[in-house]
Design a protein around this motif. Structure first.
Motif, PDB file in Angstrom:
ATOM      1  N   PHE A   1     -19.245 -14.252 -16.164  1.00 54.81           N
ATOM      2  CA  PHE A   1     -20.400 -13.721 -16.893  1.00 54.81           C
ATOM      3  C   PHE A   1     -20.655 -14.524 -18.166  1.00 54.81           C
ATOM      4  CE2 PHE A   1     -22.146 -10.889 -20.144  1.00 54.81           C
ATOM      5  CZ  PHE A   1     -23.300 -10.450 -19.508  1.00 54.81           C
ATOM      6  N   HIS A   2     -19.616 -14.725 -18.964  1.00 54.13           N
ATOM      7  CA  HIS A   2     -19.825 -15.402 -20.251  1.00 54.13           C
ATOM      8  C   HIS A   2     -20.107 -16.892 -20.089  1.00 54.13           C
ATOM      9  CE1 HIS A   2     -19.318 -11.997 -22.775  1.00 54.13           C
ATOM     10  NE2 HIS A   2     -18.157 -11.701 -22.258  1.00 54.13           N
TER      11      HIS A   2
ATOM     12  N   VAL B   1     -10.640 -30.459 -23.137  1.00 49.94           N
ATOM     13  CA  VAL B   1     -10.281 -29.685 -24.329  1.00 49.94           C
ATOM     14  C   VAL B   1     -10.599 -28.209 -24.094  1.00 49.94           C
ATOM     15  CG1 VAL B   1     -10.540 -31.427 -26.136  1.00 49.94           C
ATOM     16  CG2 VAL B   1     -12.555 -30.247 -25.310  1.00 49.94           C
TER      17      VAL B   1
ATOM     18  N   GLU C   1     -16.604 -36.069 -13.324  1.00 44.60           N
ATOM     19  CA  GLU C   1     -16.582 -35.701 -14.746  1.00 44.60           C
ATOM     20  C   GLU C   1     -15.233 -35.074 -15.034  1.00 44.60           C
ATOM     21  OE1 GLU C   1     -18.686 -32.411 -17.586  1.00 44.60           O
ATOM     22  OE2 GLU C   1     -19.908 -33.249 -15.996  1.00 44.60           O
ATOM     23  N   SER C   2     -14.638 -35.429 -16.186  1.00 44.20           N
ATOM     24  CA  SER C   2     -13.320 -34.866 -16.488  1.00 44.20           C
ATOM     25  C   SER C   2     -13.423 -33.346 -16.664  1.00 44.20           C
ATOM     26  CB  SER C   2     -12.739 -35.499 -17.738  1.00 44.20           C
ATOM     27  OG  SER C   2     -13.585 -35.255 -18.826  1.00 44.20           O
TER      28      SER C   2
ATOM     29  N   MET D   1     -29.157 -13.547 -23.313  1.00 38.44           N
ATOM     30  CA  MET D   1     -28.331 -13.380 -24.513  1.00 38.44           C
ATOM     31  C   MET D   1     -28.545 -14.593 -25.425  1.00 38.44           C
ATOM     32  SD  MET D   1     -24.243 -12.822 -24.723  1.00 38.44           S
ATOM     33  CE  MET D   1     -24.094 -11.631 -23.420  1.00 38.44           C
TER      34      MET D   1
ATOM     35  N   GLU E   1     -21.642 -18.244 -17.567  1.00 36.80           N
ATOM     36  CA  GLU E   1     -22.966 -18.434 -16.968  1.00 36.80           C
ATOM     37  C   GLU E   1     -24.095 -17.958 -17.878  1.00 36.80           C
ATOM     38  OE1 GLU E   1     -23.475 -20.201 -14.168  1.00 36.80           O
ATOM     39  OE2 GLU E   1     -21.314 -20.490 -14.355  1.00 36.80           O
ATOM     40  N   ARG E   2     -23.850 -16.855 -18.614  1.00 31.57           N
ATOM     41  CA  ARG E   2     -24.930 -16.296 -19.437  1.00 31.57           C
ATOM     42  C   ARG E   2     -24.851 -16.689 -20.907  1.00 31.57           C
ATOM     43  NH1 ARG E   2     -26.825 -10.436 -19.395  1.00 31.57           N
ATOM     44  NH2 ARG E   2     -28.215 -11.429 -20.847  1.00 31.57           N
ATOM     45  N   GLY E   3     -23.761 -17.275 -21.302  1.00 32.13           N
ATOM     46  CA  GLY E   3     -23.590 -17.624 -22.713  1.00 32.13           C
ATOM     47  C   GLY E   3     -22.819 -16.559 -23.437  1.00 32.13           C
ATOM     48  N   TYR E   4     -22.361 -16.896 -24.639  1.00 28.61           N
ATOM     49  CA  TYR E   4     -21.575 -15.933 -25.403  1.00 28.61           C
ATOM     50  C   TYR E   4     -22.256 -15.683 -26.722  1.00 28.61           C
ATOM     51  CZ  TYR E   4     -17.711 -13.511 -27.490  1.00 28.61           C
ATOM     52  OH  TYR E   4     -16.935 -12.552 -28.067  1.00 28.61           O
TER      53      TYR E   4
ATOM     54  N   ASP F   1     -12.002 -25.334 -26.409  1.00 28.78           N
ATOM     55  CA  ASP F   1     -12.593 -25.231 -27.749  1.00 28.78           C
ATOM     56  C   ASP F   1     -12.780 -23.774 -28.169  1.00 28.78           C
ATOM     57  OD1 ASP F   1     -14.845 -24.344 -26.446  1.00 28.78           O
ATOM     58  OD2 ASP F   1     -15.855 -26.267 -26.495  1.00 28.78           O
ATOM     59  N   GLU F   2     -13.473 -23.600 -29.303  1.00 28.14           N
ATOM     60  CA  GLU F   2     -13.624 -22.258 -29.885  1.00 28.14           C
ATOM     61  C   GLU F   2     -14.361 -21.298 -28.953  1.00 28.14           C
ATOM     62  OE1 GLU F   2     -15.851 -23.531 -33.399  1.00 28.14           O
ATOM     63  OE2 GLU F   2     -17.678 -22.758 -32.447  1.00 28.14           O
ATOM     64  N   ARG F   3     -15.343 -21.805 -28.204  1.00 31.45           N
ATOM     65  CA  ARG F   3     -16.090 -20.934 -27.281  1.00 31.45           C
ATOM     66  C   ARG F   3     -15.192 -20.469 -26.137  1.00 31.45           C
ATOM     67  NH1 ARG F   3     -19.563 -22.535 -22.958  1.00 31.45           N
ATOM     68  NH2 ARG F   3     -20.929 -20.844 -22.316  1.00 31.45           N
ATOM     69  N   ASP F   4     -14.366 -21.382 -25.622  1.00 30.55           N
ATOM     70  CA  ASP F   4     -13.430 -21.004 -24.561  1.00 30.55           C
ATOM     71  C   ASP F   4     -12.478 -19.915 -25.042  1.00 30.55           C
ATOM     72  OD1 ASP F   4     -14.433 -22.966 -22.806  1.00 30.55           O
ATOM     73  OD2 ASP F   4     -13.207 -24.489 -23.776  1.00 30.55           O
TER      74      ASP F   4
ATOM     75  N   THR G   1     -16.206 -29.042 -25.673  1.00 33.71           N
ATOM     76  CA  THR G   1     -16.599 -29.434 -24.319  1.00 33.71           C
ATOM     77  C   THR G   1     -18.117 -29.635 -24.241  1.00 33.71           C
ATOM     78  OG1 THR G   1     -16.860 -27.140 -23.650  1.00 33.71           O
ATOM     79  CG2 THR G   1     -14.715 -28.125 -23.256  1.00 33.71           C
TER      80      THR G   1
ATOM     81  N   LEU H   1     -13.009 -17.726 -27.449  1.00 29.92           N
ATOM     82  CA  LEU H   1     -13.751 -16.462 -27.602  1.00 29.92           C
ATOM     83  C   LEU H   1     -13.940 -15.774 -26.251  1.00 29.92           C
ATOM     84  CD1 LEU H   1     -16.655 -17.142 -30.133  1.00 29.92           C
ATOM     85  CD2 LEU H   1     -14.944 -15.350 -30.270  1.00 29.92           C
TER      86      LEU H   1
ATOM     87  N   LYS I   1     -27.555 -20.246 -26.574  1.00 30.58           N
ATOM     88  CA  LYS I   1     -26.765 -19.196 -25.927  1.00 30.58           C
ATOM     89  C   LYS I   1     -25.475 -18.932 -26.688  1.00 30.58           C
ATOM     90  CE  LYS I   1     -28.219 -19.642 -21.115  1.00 30.58           C
ATOM     91  NZ  LYS I   1     -27.795 -20.088 -19.781  1.00 30.58           N
ATOM     92  N   TYR I   2     -25.145 -19.809 -27.609  1.00 29.95           N
ATOM     93  CA  TYR I   2     -23.904 -19.647 -28.366  1.00 29.95           C
ATOM     94  C   TYR I   2     -24.121 -20.135 -29.792  1.00 29.95           C
ATOM     95  CZ  TYR I   2     -19.186 -20.601 -30.017  1.00 29.95           C
ATOM     96  OH  TYR I   2     -18.044 -20.637 -30.763  1.00 29.95           O
TER      97      TYR I   2
ATOM     98  N   ARG J   1     -15.394 -23.914 -14.805  1.00 27.34           N
ATOM     99  CA  ARG J   1     -14.534 -22.757 -15.140  1.00 27.34           C
ATOM    100  C   ARG J   1     -14.960 -21.518 -14.350  1.00 27.34           C
ATOM    101  NH1 ARG J   1     -11.157 -23.783 -19.692  1.00 27.34           N
ATOM    102  NH2 ARG J   1     -11.825 -25.623 -20.821  1.00 27.34           N
TER     103      ARG J   1
END
Lengths: 78, 147
Positions: free
Chosen positions: B141-142, B80, B75-76, A1, B144-147, B82-85, A31, B87, A42-43, B4
């Motif tokens: 899915f998102h 945050v 790693e923290s 994708m 690991e594969r991207g959005y 963010d916008e991707r989270d 992040t 979506l 990918k985004y 996540r």
């Protein structure tokens, strides 16, 4: 994708003192995973985030991001 | 695998671990041939317990898992959202609603077709489980594969 938007974030991170993804993420308020997803196409970031990234590198938006709809169509056809 | 995604995977296991013991208990009680009014009361208690226990397991489990991941990766985790989270969350919740609505209307269809009313509760229970799994699989899915 993969998205139709390409970027030069990795190049500009390197040119800005080998800035880490984490550092760029902190400076743009997202992040590290989101920076990683943008770098690997990918985004597609929102316009606001794209401007924030360009501002970190002190470059115009079109220098960092470019739009390639034909590549996306080709990859869909395959 | 991202942090996540690992937490989403844990959530699937947690959800199943809460669901099946509760379901088995209510199944044994309803199979004993009690009247429908008493069955409805048992199912109502089942759904309330399922919701409460699921939330409790998710909250405690997520806190513990976050602490563990933070120690291991140094790693923290989740500083945050963010916008991707947001979506990805919207997409996952949409999938949850689709699956649950499908189960709900399928249950109603069974009742209309003359199946016993108690079957409706079984279908609703499993559609809740399936919707929860769809929710967390969408996250995985998102992420690991991207959005």
């Amino acid at each position: 994708m993969s998205s139709a938007i390409r970027n030069k974030i990795r190049y500009y991170r390197f040119m800005n003192g080998e800035m880490t993804q984490q550092e760029l993420a902190e400076r743009t308020g997202v992040t590290r995973q989101t920076i990683l997803a943008i770098e690997s196409d990918k985004y597609s970031p929102s316009l606001e985030l794209a401007f924030r990234i360009a501002a970190v590198f002190q470059q115009p938006l079109e220098e960092i991001f470019s739009y390639h709809p034909e590549e996306n169509n080709l990859s869909k056809e395959k | 695998m991202t942090h996540r995604s690992k937490i989403a995977l844990f959530s699937i296991v947690g959800q199943a671990a809460v669901f099946f013991p509760l379901y088995r208990t209510v199944r044994q009680a309803t199979d004993a041939g009690i009247p429908l009014e008493a069955q409805i009361s048992l199912w109502a208690a089942f759904f309330l317990k399922l919701l409460g226990l699921s939330v409790a397991v998710m909250v405690v489990g997520t806190i513990l898992l976050q602490a563990l991941l933070q120690i291991r990766s140094k790693e923290s985790v989740f500083t945050v959202t963010d916008e991707r989270d947001r979506l990805i969350e919207a997409q996952a919740v949409r999938n949850f609603c689709y699956v649950f609505c499908f189960g709900f209307f399928f249950g109603m269809l069974l009742v209309v077709l003359g199946q016993p009313a108690s079957l409706l509760f079984h279908v609703l229970a499993f559609s809740y489980l399936a919707a929860g799994i769809a929710l967390y699989l969408s996250y995985i899915f998102h992420y690991e594969r991207g959005y």
